[in-house]
Write an enzyme that holds these catalytic residues in place. Structure first.
Site, PDB file in Angstrom:
ATOM      1  N   GLY A 198     -49.739 -40.709  21.643  1.00 31.83           N
ATOM      2  CA  GLY A 198     -48.046 -39.820  20.855  1.00 31.83           C
ATOM      3  C   GLY A 198     -47.231 -41.018  21.227  1.00 31.83           C
ATOM      4  CB  THR A 199     -46.300 -42.290  24.650  1.00 33.81           C
ATOM      5  OG1 THR A 199     -46.472 -41.119  25.123  1.00 33.81           O
ATOM      6  CG2 THR A 199     -44.601 -42.851  25.156  1.00 33.81           C
ATOM      7  CG  ASN A 230     -44.146 -30.677  26.021  1.00 34.18           C
ATOM      8  OD1 ASN A 230     -43.343 -30.451  25.212  1.00 34.18           O
ATOM      9  ND2 ASN A 230     -44.659 -30.997  26.851  1.00 34.18           N
ATOM     10  CD  GLN A 265     -49.537 -30.434  24.156  1.00 30.72           C
ATOM     11  OE1 GLN A 265     -50.379 -29.427  23.679  1.00 30.72           O
ATOM     12  NE2 GLN A 265     -49.403 -31.296  24.983  1.00 30.72           N
ATOM     13  N   GLY A 297     -55.294 -38.111  20.116  1.00 31.84           N
ATOM     14  CA  GLY A 297     -56.137 -38.218  19.502  1.00 31.84           C
ATOM     15  C   GLY A 297     -57.113 -37.749  21.577  1.00 31.84           C
ATOM     16  CG  HIS A 298     -55.437 -38.654  25.462  1.00 36.47           C
ATOM     17  ND1 HIS A 298     -54.163 -38.678  24.562  1.00 36.47           N
ATOM     18  CD2 HIS A 298     -54.308 -37.154  25.682  1.00 36.47           C
ATOM     19  CE1 HIS A 298     -52.628 -38.500  25.475  1.00 36.47           C
ATOM     20  NE2 HIS A 298     -53.146 -37.956  26.061  1.00 36.47           N
ATOM     21  CB  THR A 337     -56.326 -56.877  17.866  1.00 32.69           C
ATOM     22  OG1 THR A 337     -55.551 -58.388  17.509  1.00 32.69           O
ATOM     23  CG2 THR A 337     -57.556 -56.665  17.189  1.00 32.69           C
ATOM     24  CB  CYS A 339     -45.739 -37.396  30.369  1.00 35.49           C
ATOM     25  SG  CYS A 339     -47.183 -36.790  28.426  1.00 35.49           S
TER      26      CYS A 339
END
Length: 396
Positions: free
Chosen positions: A69-70, A162, A190, A211-212, A248, A336
């Protein structure tokens, strides 16, 4: 008995997502290679992209895979401003951008960097005491002449906060900004996997996910961006991902992202009801332990598993440490900031006092959360609060 109540920071990796990641990680071939191995890996990436798009109401070509997301937020905010600046280089007034006062640092600090290092005109939209963006103030800001506020490159308002979980009035924001021809980006890190998302119907120009937060491994996310959303790449090397995100492509991460997202949205409504029930049970228990507690965004529509509270006479840090010693994982606002515990900027933006901001505790629930976790947290909370009060009294 312990309890993990910090799902907003990192949700446990789903077994099916871990299996998918491991399986694809064993595949040979760079997705950009033209040989058979490369084509096989490329097919995995593109099938995953199509699944992610379908799950979020987007087109496959609108899904730009990122490291999380960052990066997605940086790409949208900085990329859009740089594209606008390139197109208005001969104007006297540099382009501007709008972000809310409660944005995640990935958005807010990107905007602040543009202001300090690139001369961007940064406009901060305030929030109400309910923790949602003040639409009247935003309308007033947008109504200012372009010669004064600058041409707005992008307006970035998060989908859900968040810390508090407060869901922002995005349809109204999109309508207000659209009347002035301004694109809206939303940090939905979120929200993804917790509430329904339909990118096409939202009217947004861009949207970030990570994703996390919903069961994929750390290190993969996406920026959904309409094809007419103009971005200038600030990462160069190979032109992958629509020419705006070189590097990649993480095929294993893309597959895990698609698998985890599919699992998260499969029973969204049922899971939301379950989590809201657990959240309300936790909130009631905290109110019984500390009747003077303040619940933030309690009157707003919230994500089902989020709870942010301030307990008078305490500080966040000693409470979190005491809970951790008892096996309960919670946090103080955003996770974060490299482990630094300070005053919650969200509480301050919503009109809270310095004391309230320094005593803010965030509990966030997810798929592994159970009633036993809530009971475990409530069992040790009185002692944790007592220890925190003793620490604070000792300081004074």
């Amino acid at each position: 008995m312990g309890a993990y109540l910090d799902h907003a920071a990192t949700a446990p990796v789903l077994p099916e997502a871990a299996d998918a990641f491991a399986r694809v990680a064993r595949e040979l071939g760079n997705p950009s290679a033209v040989h058979g191995y490369g084509r096989t890996t490329r097919r995995i990436v593109e099938e995953s992209r199509e699944e992610i798009a379908a799950l979020l109401g987007a087109e496959a070509a609108e899904v730009i895979l990122t490291s999380g997301g960052t990066e997605a937020d940086n790409l949208a905010v900085i990329g859009a401003w740089q594209a606008c600046a390139a197109g208005t280089a001969d104007t006297a007034v540099p382009p501007g951008l709008i972000v809310s006062a409660i944005e995640h640092p990935a958005v807010l600090e990107s905007a602040e960097w543009l202001a300090s290092d690139r001369g961007a005109r940064l406009h901060i939209a305030p929030v109400t005491t309910a923790g949602t963006v003040d639409l009247d103030a935003l309308a007033g800001l947008l109504a200012r002449p372009e010669s004064e506020r600058g041409r707005i490159a992008v307006c970035s308002i998060m989908w859900a906060n968040n810390e508090t979980g407060a869901i922002q009035p995005l349809p109204a924001v999109v309508e207000l900004a659209g009347a002035h021809g301004i694109a809206v980006h939303s940090d939905a890190v979120q929200a993804a996997g917790r509430v329904p998302i339909d990118f096409a119907a939202s009217g947004l120009a861009a949207l970030s996910i990570s994703g996390h937060k919903f069961g994929a491994p750390v290190g993969v996310g996406a920026l959904l961006a309409r094809r007419d959303f103009d971005m200038r790449s600030h990462q160069h090397g190979g032109g992958q991902e629509r020419g705006v995100r070189s590097g990649t492509v993480n095929a294993a991460g893309a597959r895990a992202l698609a698998v985890a997202l599919a699992a998260a949205v499969h029973d969204l409504s049922t899971e939301a009801d379950r989590l809201a029930g657990l959240r309300d049970r936790l909130e009631a228990g905290i109110r019984a332990i500390a009747p003077d507690v303040r619940v933030w965004a309690g009157e707003a529509e919230r994500l089902p598993g989020h709870l942010l509270v301030s307990v008078p006479g305490t500080r966040s840090e000693p409470v979190i440490f005491a809970l951790d010693m008892a096996g309960v994982a919670a946090s103080a606002g955003s996770a974060c900031h490299a482990g630094v515990v300070g005053a919650s900027p969200v509480v301050l933006a919503a009109g809270g006092t310095e004391e309230e901001a320094r005593s803010a505790l965030r509990f966030t629930l997810g798929r592994t959360s159970t009633a036993a976790d809530i009971d475990a947290a409530l069992a040790v909370l009185p002692d944790a609060l007592g220890r925190a009060r003793a620490v604070l009294e000792g300081i004074r």
